[in-house]
Design a protein around this motif. Structure first.
Motif, PDB file in Angstrom:
ATOM      1  N   ASN A 178       0.839  -1.140   0.267  1.00 11.26           N
ATOM      2  CA  ASN A 178       0.047  -0.021  -0.028  1.00 11.26           C
ATOM      3  C   ASN A 178       0.816   1.149   0.029  1.00 11.26           C
ATOM      4  N   MET A 179       1.935   1.264   0.717  1.00 10.62           N
ATOM      5  CA  MET A 179       2.729   2.372   0.808  1.00 10.62           C
ATOM      6  C   MET A 179       3.366   2.733  -0.405  1.00 10.62           C
ATOM      7  N   ASP A 180       3.830   1.546  -1.267  1.00  6.75           N
ATOM      8  CA  ASP A 180       4.621   1.740  -2.557  1.00  6.75           C
ATOM      9  C   ASP A 180       3.256   2.341  -3.376  1.00  6.75           C
ATOM     10  N   PHE A 181       2.227   1.743  -3.653  1.00  5.87           N
ATOM     11  CA  PHE A 181       1.141   2.311  -4.217  1.00  5.87           C
ATOM     12  C   PHE A 181       0.823   3.657  -3.808  1.00  5.87           C
ATOM     13  N   VAL A 182       0.761   4.166  -2.543  1.00  3.86           N
ATOM     14  CA  VAL A 182       0.704   5.576  -2.189  1.00  3.86           C
ATOM     15  C   VAL A 182       1.647   6.325  -2.503  1.00  3.86           C
ATOM     16  N   LYS A 183       2.792   6.033  -2.673  1.00  4.32           N
ATOM     17  CA  LYS A 183       4.039   6.832  -3.068  1.00  4.32           C
ATOM     18  C   LYS A 183       3.967   6.896  -4.460  1.00  4.32           C
ATOM     19  N   ALA A 184       3.496   6.092  -5.288  1.00  2.00           N
ATOM     20  CA  ALA A 184       3.686   5.924  -6.586  1.00  2.00           C
ATOM     21  C   ALA A 184       2.501   6.953  -7.073  1.00  2.00           C
ATOM     22  N   LYS A 185       1.294   7.059  -6.395  1.00  2.79           N
ATOM     23  CA  LYS A 185       0.070   7.731  -6.518  1.00  2.79           C
ATOM     24  C   LYS A 185       0.437   9.289  -6.090  1.00  2.79           C
ATOM     25  N   ALA A 186       1.211   9.491  -5.277  1.00  3.04           N
ATOM     26  CA  ALA A 186       1.593  10.897  -4.701  1.00  3.04           C
ATOM     27  C   ALA A 186       2.527  11.444  -5.790  1.00  3.04           C
ATOM     28  N   ARG A 187       3.486  10.620  -6.164  1.00  6.63           N
ATOM     29  CA  ARG A 187       4.363  10.973  -7.154  1.00  6.63           C
ATOM     30  C   ARG A 187       3.471  11.324  -8.555  1.00  6.63           C
ATOM     31  N   GLU A 188       2.614  10.582  -8.913  1.00  2.00           N
ATOM     32  CA  GLU A 188       1.622  11.028 -10.064  1.00  2.00           C
ATOM     33  C   GLU A 188       0.989  12.292  -9.903  1.00  2.00           C
ATOM     34  N   LEU A 189       0.166  12.330  -8.523  1.00  3.46           N
ATOM     35  CA  LEU A 189      -0.547  13.591  -8.446  1.00  3.46           C
ATOM     36  C   LEU A 189       0.561  14.696  -8.324  1.00  3.46           C
ATOM     37  N   SER A 190       1.828  14.655  -7.792  1.00  6.27           N
ATOM     38  CA  SER A 190       2.586  15.781  -7.976  1.00  6.27           C
ATOM     39  C   SER A 190       2.946  16.204  -9.022  1.00  6.27           C
ATOM     40  N   LYS A 191       3.309  15.113 -10.202  1.00  6.49           N
ATOM     41  CA  LYS A 191       3.716  15.391 -11.406  1.00  6.49           C
ATOM     42  C   LYS A 191       2.483  16.163 -12.083  1.00  6.49           C
ATOM     43  N   ARG A 192       1.106  15.718 -11.814  1.00 11.82           N
ATOM     44  CA  ARG A 192       0.030  16.374 -12.542  1.00 11.82           C
ATOM     45  C   ARG A 192      -0.226  17.765 -11.817  1.00 11.82           C
ATOM     46  N   ARG A 193       0.135  17.881 -10.854  1.00 13.09           N
ATOM     47  CA  ARG A 193      -0.009  19.288 -10.036  1.00 13.09           C
ATOM     48  C   ARG A 193       0.990  20.238 -10.796  1.00 13.09           C
ATOM     49  N   GLU A 194       2.248  19.912 -10.914  1.00 13.57           N
ATOM     50  CA  GLU A 194       3.167  20.661 -11.566  1.00 13.57           C
ATOM     51  C   GLU A 194       2.933  20.837 -12.846  1.00 13.57           C
ATOM     52  N   ASN A 195       2.449  19.988 -13.571  1.00  7.21           N
ATOM     53  CA  ASN A 195       2.018  20.179 -14.902  1.00  7.21           C
ATOM     54  C   ASN A 195       0.838  21.274 -15.119  1.00  7.21           C
ATOM     55  N   SER A 196      -0.145  21.095 -14.070  1.00  6.36           N
ATOM     56  CA  SER A 196      -1.311  21.811 -14.012  1.00  6.36           C
ATOM     57  C   SER A 196      -0.747  23.443 -13.753  1.00  6.36           C
ATOM     58  N   GLU A 197       0.147  23.741 -12.714  1.00  6.08           N
ATOM     59  CA  GLU A 197       0.852  24.864 -12.608  1.00  6.08           C
ATOM     60  C   GLU A 197       1.517  25.495 -13.777  1.00  6.08           C
ATOM     61  N   ALA A 198       2.175  24.534 -14.440  1.00  9.21           N
ATOM     62  CA  ALA A 198       2.860  24.929 -15.599  1.00  9.21           C
ATOM     63  C   ALA A 198       2.084  25.487 -16.679  1.00  9.21           C
ATOM     64  N   GLN A 199       0.781  24.720 -16.903  1.00 12.56           N
ATOM     65  CA  GLN A 199      -0.288  25.275 -17.832  1.00 12.56           C
ATOM     66  C   GLN A 199      -0.917  26.668 -17.401  1.00 12.56           C
ATOM     67  N   LEU A 200      -0.979  26.462 -16.157  1.00 12.11           N
ATOM     68  CA  LEU A 200      -1.709  28.056 -15.608  1.00 12.11           C
ATOM     69  C   LEU A 200      -0.715  29.301 -15.832  1.00 12.11           C
ATOM     70  N   VAL A 201       0.500  28.834 -15.456  1.00 16.64           N
ATOM     71  CA  VAL A 201       1.715  29.980 -15.766  1.00 16.64           C
ATOM     72  C   VAL A 201       1.557  30.254 -17.148  1.00 16.64           C
ATOM     73  N   SER A 202       1.677  29.283 -17.948  1.00 16.39           N
ATOM     74  CA  SER A 202       1.541  29.618 -19.333  1.00 16.39           C
ATOM     75  C   SER A 202       0.566  30.419 -20.014  1.00 16.39           C
ATOM     76  N   ARG A 203      -0.742  30.257 -19.322  1.00 13.65           N
ATOM     77  CA  ARG A 203      -1.767  30.825 -19.824  1.00 13.65           C
ATOM     78  C   ARG A 203      -2.201  32.369 -19.090  1.00 13.65           C
ATOM     79  N   ASN A 204      -1.105  32.674 -18.148  1.00 12.78           N
ATOM     80  CA  ASN A 204      -1.274  34.000 -17.492  1.00 12.78           C
ATOM     81  C   ASN A 204      -2.445  34.239 -16.534  1.00 12.78           C
ATOM     82  N   MET A 205      -2.601  33.143 -15.914  1.00 11.65           N
ATOM     83  CA  MET A 205      -4.013  33.196 -15.058  1.00 11.65           C
ATOM     84  C   MET A 205      -3.781  34.135 -13.762  1.00 11.65           C
ATOM     85  N   ASP A 206      -4.711  34.907 -13.293  1.00 15.66           N
ATOM     86  CA  ASP A 206      -4.574  35.819 -12.309  1.00 15.66           C
ATOM     87  C   ASP A 206      -4.456  34.897 -11.064  1.00 15.66           C
ATOM     88  N   LYS A 207      -3.711  35.172 -10.124  1.00 15.26           N
ATOM     89  CA  LYS A 207      -3.579  34.296  -8.857  1.00 15.26           C
ATOM     90  C   LYS A 207      -4.684  34.676  -7.736  1.00 15.26           C
TER      91      LYS A 207
END
Length: 273
Positions: A178-207
């Motif tokens: 379960n820990m391995d699964f949670v770690k993998a899921k956390a890495r996936e969510l962190s990557k998705r968050r970073e991608n979303s933040e990068a998309q928001l920054v590229s679109r000049n979204m108001d903070k």
């Protein structure tokens, strides 16, 4: 060396008799060992022969003493072997056997009584020792029973511990998975968050419209509402009074100013965000 060989051959011939002597390797060590065995055997045979002669001599002496005592006994009472009845002969034979068992030199009462007393003492000592051994045996049996019970309890505890360890091991393995699964899921969510933040920054979204900013603004609004509550409570005592135009205007003006200041502060915070 030749003398040793002759003596060994003579001893072997005497030992095996008519049977052939087994073949063996003739060397110094073998001959020395066989020579020592021959000497020891001859010494033992000599001692045995002397012992046999001594026993034969003692047997002859005992037989002579027995014949003499028998003659004295029979002559003293005027009896002969032929005149004794079968029961009497059996009694005499039993008396002689008892004397031999007790190890006395004659069949007199003075010889029998000390021997019987000695046997009685030995019997009492043996019974005493037997009772002591029985007590020790009972004690050992109790200890053995307690030890067996303790061993059974320990074995049961060991079995329970092994079972518990197996269950805990399975749970630990499951937790690791379960820990391995949670770690993998956390890495996936962190990557998705970073991608979303990068998309928001590229679109000049108001903070100011981000989730964090909205949550912070909501907290500030709640705090301002809490500050307004005391002001409303101050106005409550004046709500039931008869209207006084001048006083009411003054109080209303003060309340409006305070509300306006709070509203302006709230708008400034909203505009700033």
């Amino acid at each position: 060396m030749c003398e040793k060989i002759k003596k060994v051959n003579s001893w072997l011939s005497t030992m095996f008799g008519n049977q052939p002597v087994p073949q063996f390797e003739v060397n110094t060590r073998t001959m020395d060992l066989l020579y020592q065995l021959a000497q020891s055997s001859e010494a033992r045979c000599s001692d045995t022969a002397l012992l046999i002669e001594d026993l034969k001599q003692k047997a002859s002496e005992y037989q002579a003493d027995a014949a003499h005592l028998q003659d004295v006994l029979l002559q003293g009472v005027g009896l002969s072997c032929a005149s004794l009845s079968r029961p009497a002969a059996d009694y005499v034979s039993a008396l002689v056997d008892n004397a031999m068992v007790l190890g006395v030199r004659d069949t007199s009462l003075g010889s029998f009584m000390p021997a019987v007393n000695n046997l009685t003492s030995e019997l009492l000592e043996a019974e005493k020792s037997n009772r002591r051994l029985e007590r020790e045996l009972r004690t050992l049996r109790k200890r053995l029973g307690a030890t067996l019970v303790l061993r059974g309890n320990l074995q049961e505890d060991v079995n329970k511990t092994v079972t518990s360890q197996a269950v805990e091991s399975a749970k630990a393995e499951e937790r690791l998975l379960n820990m391995d699964f949670v770690k993998a899921k956390a890495r996936e969510l962190s990557k998705r968050r970073e991608n979303s933040e990068a998309q928001l920054v590229s679109r000049n979204m108001d903070k100011s419209i981000t989730h964090h900013a909205i949550v912070q603004l909501s907290e500030e609004v709640i705090a301002l509402k809490k500050e307004i509550i005391p002001l409303k409570k101050k106005l409550e005592p004046y709500m039931d009074l008869s209207p006084s135009p001048s006083l009411a205007q003054v109080k209303v003006a003060e309340a409006k100013r305070e509300l306006a200041a709070l509203d302006s502060q709230l708008e400034m915070n909203v505009d700033f965000k």
